[in-house]
Every structure is written in C-alpha cells, then in structure tokens.
Design a protein around this motif. Structure first.
Motif, PDB file in Angstrom:
ATOM      1  N   SER A  89       0.763  -0.601   0.081  1.00  0.00           N
ATOM      2  CA  SER A  89      -0.161  -0.036  -0.244  1.00  0.00           C
ATOM      3  C   SER A  89       0.610   0.907   0.089  1.00  0.00           C
ATOM      4  CB  SER A  89      -0.861  -0.387   1.135  1.00  0.00           C
ATOM      5  OG  SER A  89      -1.477  -0.801   1.190  1.00  0.00           O
ATOM      6  N   GLN A 134      -5.710  -2.040   7.689  1.00  0.00           N
ATOM      7  CA  GLN A 134      -6.033  -2.760   6.829  1.00  0.00           C
ATOM      8  C   GLN A 134      -5.469  -4.323   7.192  1.00  0.00           C
ATOM      9  OE1 GLN A 134      -2.434  -0.762   3.428  1.00  0.00           O
ATOM     10  NE2 GLN A 134      -2.551  -4.052   3.684  1.00  0.00           N
ATOM     11  N   TYR A 161     -10.118  -2.523   3.491  1.00  0.00           N
ATOM     12  CA  TYR A 161      -9.509  -0.952   3.978  1.00  0.00           C
ATOM     13  C   TYR A 161     -10.546  -0.345   4.907  1.00  0.00           C
ATOM     14  CZ  TYR A 161      -6.130  -1.968   0.701  1.00  0.00           C
ATOM     15  OH  TYR A 161      -4.958  -2.566  -0.542  1.00  0.00           O
TER      16      TYR A 161
END
Length: 573
Positions: free
Chosen positions: A336, A453, A505
């Motif tokens: 990410s 997440q 998320y």
C-alpha cells in the motif's frame, strides 16, 4: 442438471454420460474433498464403479490405451522422477521416460495439474498413461512403505534444478556444501525452494520436532504441510540453509538473521530473508520470499472502495502531513505504501525511505537499509533525510517515541511523511501514538490520513458455490436478509477453495471533529464511533461488501474481522 461442485474433468464426463446418478456422484466428490483423496479412489471405494469399469470408461471417453501395472515394480520406476510429494498429492506415478517424455500412471487422466507439476519440477514434457485405480493404489502403497516425501535417494540422482546462488558463500562454510554426502541435501533444498516459488508461497518453514520433521509453505496467508523428510536430516538442512544465508553454522544457541538471493533465470531473482531460531529439538528456519518484481503497484488492484481510493489520492496530493498505514504483520502495508510512492515518484520530487528490510526496489527513490547494530536507526535516518532537501519521506515503521517525534516534526515542517504502525484499527492508531508519548495536539495537527488494512483470501472463481443461510443468520452477520453469498469448495486450480488475496481497508481522514476528540483525550472506541458517523467504512463493512460481491466467503470475513466489529445491515447495499 449440472454438477454443483466441479472437481475435475472426470466428474463432468461421468455426469454427462449418466453412468452414475448425479446425487451419488456429488456425494463422492464431497467425500473426496473432505478426505483429500482422488475422486477415482472414492468411486471405487463406494463401489460406484469397479476399477476395470472406470478404466474402460476413460479409454472410450479420452481415447487412451490401458497400461497394465502388474508388470511394473517399484524397482523399475525412474528414481530421478519419484518426487513423492507430487506422487502423493496427485495420485500419479512416473513409470518411464521415453523420447524425453515422462509418462505418468494415472487413474484420472484429466488431472492436468499433475502433468503440469511434474513437467515444471523436472523440466520435461509429460503425458498420461491410463491405469486401473486398484492397481495404482497397490503400487503406491508398496512404494510408500519404504519412502518419504521428496525421497532423498531420488534427489541425489536428479539433475540440479535451475536455481543457483548469486552471492558467494563464506569460504570456510563453502567446503561443507561441496562434500559428496551433502549433494542430495543441496538438491533437496533447492527443489523445495523452487516449489515454494512456483506455488507463490510467502514463507517456507523448516521445523524439527522430537519424532518428525516437516516443511510448510504459507500460501495466501495460510500454512500448508508440504513434506516430511527424515528427522535425522534436520541438522544438515539447517547447516545448508545457514551456509546459503552466510550465517555462522557453529552457532546453534542464538537466533540469527540473514539473506539469500537466488537466481531462477538469467533475468529473474528472488530475495529470501532467513531467520534461524533455536527450539527444543533443534533449529527452526523460516525463509520469507521477497519477490519485488512480481508485486503490482497499481492503486486499482489494492481492493480499495472508490471512496477510500479517492481519500488516499487526496492525501498523497498534499505537500505535507503524515499518512499512516496500520495492520498486523503480513497485511500488505508495504505494498500500500509503495503504491502511493509509485504515484509520487516523479523527476520533480526528492523521495527518501528508511526500511528494515528494503523489500521493493524502486528506481528514482533513495532507499536506506536500517542497520541498528551499526547505529543506523529509523530516527537516525530521519535526521539525515531532513538535511537532504527532501520532499517526501517514508519510514518503514514507527517503533518508538524518538522516531514518532522526528516523523511529526518532518510532517509539520513542509514534508509529506508515510509510515506504518502495528495497530488493529485506524482509531487505535491515534491512541497508540498518544501512549507512545506524543502530545495530543501534535497528533491532531500532523496526521492527514490513517489506513487500517487486512488481507482476505479470494474465493476461487472456478469452484465457488452459493451458501444457503437463513435471513436471521444473515442479519446476525451484518448482511441484508436477501444477500446471495458464496463459500469455498476446492479444485485443482486453487488452495482449499481460495486463490489469491485482496485488501480490506478502513480509511480515516483527519477532521475537525476528530482533532477535538483527540485533544480532549478520547479513547479509541469514541474515536471509532465518531469516524463511522462521519462516513468511514469500517473493516467489517468493507469485508462484507466483498462478501456481497462474491469475492470473499463469509467464513473468511469472520476470520479476519472479529464479532465485535460486526456491522449492521446496510440498507443501501
């Protein structure tokens, strides 16, 4: 009527032929899956077909000739191709090699995965030889009686796989790997590592116990037993891996860390992070596979909801502030972060990162490997970055107050800072920073976005089936009563019904309401409620959205989000 649980081409062919009633065939498939046995074995066990009838059916259906296994003995089999983990997994036996074609004795000739796995392992063309199920099981029983998975003798005679070290080992240790007695060990470990790469494992565990030794792969976040070599080889396995990782093979009392870089092809290499740990019965070795080239840094592939994606892009567009990505180990935080860095990586920006270790190499970014023993800590690197005219700074992890204070200082003085933290939710990140010792006004003024997440296993699109739950059961899970959901089944193309993973998320932007609550000392529950009331999609709601889309099973959703996080049904869904 179509079969609800497609297991193999054999099952579909049998259904189309009406040779077995659909209901009885489905029960056989279910039993095969539950007991992890080949369908051909179950058909014979349940007396739905005799071995001869099944073989005759396959001969007519697929135009194959029948090989009589009465004339085949264990001694006549090609030992260099008897990889017992593949033999047991696929119920397929290499019987001969002719004109560089490896023929596999199979009662189910539609098992394409077996042909592909043997072909990949030994770099040969493979073909199926049809045999009777009962005779195949008998021969496998004789073979298994005197062997173990990935038999050492056959590895000793096989050609070395195309997997070689790209870095020199320590000269004192290199002599060990050249001894004749260790050649089978070298080949064995190389084959295991190659299999791990082929199956896209993230970790390989070498584990010694009192009475047995096992090797496990972590695939899509879950550990799977792969093979059990003889326990007497435990020390030799540990020594070989430590030689490859340039560790001290004489030190067996303390943990050690190292790295291996393995060359798969002239243009492809895999980095492996190695950790040795002394345990009761020897040394456990864990290898983390780091294949930076295989990671796709595409924001559309992360799994973010559209609203969450836009919040992330908005935060990346700011010239200052702090973006924190949180979650447990192995939840995809690095991907990410680097997806965001790939968007920011332009000729007009100066980006510096401090990491331990550097997992993804990105040209155009100044990446620093942390060396705590040498005095190069995250805080030390941050201080150096601030003297290097930075625009964007990425800190691999905020572990202590000093690093947190330096990151806040950078975020408040005109720099965009990205980092990670180990917390369970976005709201808990705010209280964790306060517990570290950061002043609440610094937290409220420096943070612009928090992303919490998880990674959820995706259902295999080839074999997933609908799951029937009552309206009340769906409501208790936080789903609308008319929601159609799917469950995992399992087929030759997946791992227990799952294939790949997707991100889940919750994205929390800083707001005036949250800032006031932080400064007033609100706890994480209060902050979490305020965030949801402001429109934040919680982790639970995000994974339920994936369930509704048929991408994730409810069982997987409950595995990665606790009952406390269960959301109420969303009337807009």
């Amino acid at each position: 009527m179509t079969i609800s649980t497609p297991h193999s081409g054999l099952a579909r062919s049998l259904l189309q032929s009406s040779l077995i009633e659909t209901q009885r065939l489905e029960l056989a498939i279910t039993q095969a899956r539950q007991e992890n046995k080949p369908l051909s074995s179950i058909l014979v066990e349940r007396q739905l077909l005799t071995s001869h009838e099944l073989a005759q059916f396959c001969m007519k259906q697929y135009g194959l000739t029948l090989l009589d296994l009465n004339e085949v003995t264990p001694d006549s089999l090609p030992p260099q191709y008897l990889s017992m983990d593949l033999v047991e997994r696929h119920h397929a036996l290499p019987v001969c090699l002719q004109d560089n074609i490896l023929y596999l004795a199979m009662a189910d000739p539609t098992n394409v995965a077996a042909l592909e796995d043997f072909s990949f392992r030994f770099n040969v063309v493979t073909d199926a030889r049809l045999v009777e199920e009962s005779k195949l099981s008998l021969l496998l029983g004789k073979l298994h009686h005197g062997s173990t998975s990935l038999h050492m003798d056959q590895v000793a005679n096989s050609d070395m796989v195309d997997l070689e070290l790209t870095e020199k080992t320590i000269e004192d240790n290199a002599a060990i790997s050249s001894q004749d007695d260790d050649v089978p060990i070298v080949r064995y470990i190389h084959n295991v590592l190659l299999e791990a790469v082929r199956r896209q494992a993230s970790d390989v565990h070498f584990e010694p116990y009192e009475r047995f030794y096992r090797i496990r792969f972590r695939i899509d976040g879950m550990l799977h037993d792969i093979t059990s070599p003889p326990i007497g080889l435990a020390n030799r396995f540990a020594a070989r891996i430590k030689v490859m990782a340039q560790l001290d093979i004489a030190e067996r009392r303390l943990p050690q860390d190292g790295r291996i870089k393995l060359k798969l092809t002239p243009n492809k290499s895999i980095d492996m992070r190695v950790s040795s740990l002394p345990i009761q019965n020897g040394e456990k070795i864990v290898l983390r596979l780091l294949d930076g080239a295989a990671i796709k840094l595409d924001i559309d592939q992360l799994g973010l909801e559209q609203q969450q994606k836009q919040l992330y892009l908005n935060a990346l567009a700011q010239s200052q502030g702090m973006i924190l990505v949180t979650g447990p180990t192995g939840s995809g935080k690095t991907v990410s972060l680097y997806t965001g860095l790939s968007i920011l990586n332009k000729v007009t920006t100066n980006i510096s990162t401090a990491e331990d270790p550097v997992e993804i190499i990105m040209p155009g970014i100044n990446q620093v490997q942390i060396h705590p023993k040498a005095g190069l800590s995250f805080a030390c690197a941050l201080r150096a970055f601030l003297r290097q005219d930075p625009d964007i700074i990425m800190v691999g992890e905020i572990r202590d107050l000093e690093t947190a204070q330096m990151a806040v200082k950078a975020a408040q003085t005109g720099h965009l800072v990205l980092s990670t933290l180990h917390t369970n939710s976005a709201a808990e990140t705010l209280t964790r920073l306060g517990n570290m010792g950061l002043a609440t006004y610094n937290i409220a003024s420096s943070i612009s976005l928090i992303i919490a997440q998880r990674l959820a296993r995706k259902l295999c699109p080839h074999c997933k089936v609908t799951e029937s739950l009552t309206a009340q059961q769906l409501l208790l899970q936080g789903l609308a009563p008319d929601t159609q959901i799917y469950k995992a089944v399992g087929c030759d193309l997946c791992n227990d019904g799952y294939k790949g993973r997707t991100g889940i998320y919750e994205v929390l932007p800083m707001s005036h309401i949250l800032a006031d609550l932080i400064i007033s000392g609100a706890d994480s529950l209060t902050l979490g409620r305020a965030a949801i009331q402001s429109g934040m999609i919680s982790l639970r709601q995000a994974v339920l959205n994936k369930v509704c889309e048929g991408e994730v099973s409810l069982a997987e959703a409950n595995r990665i989000t606790t009952a406390d996080n269960h959301a109420q049904p969303n009337d807009e869904r």
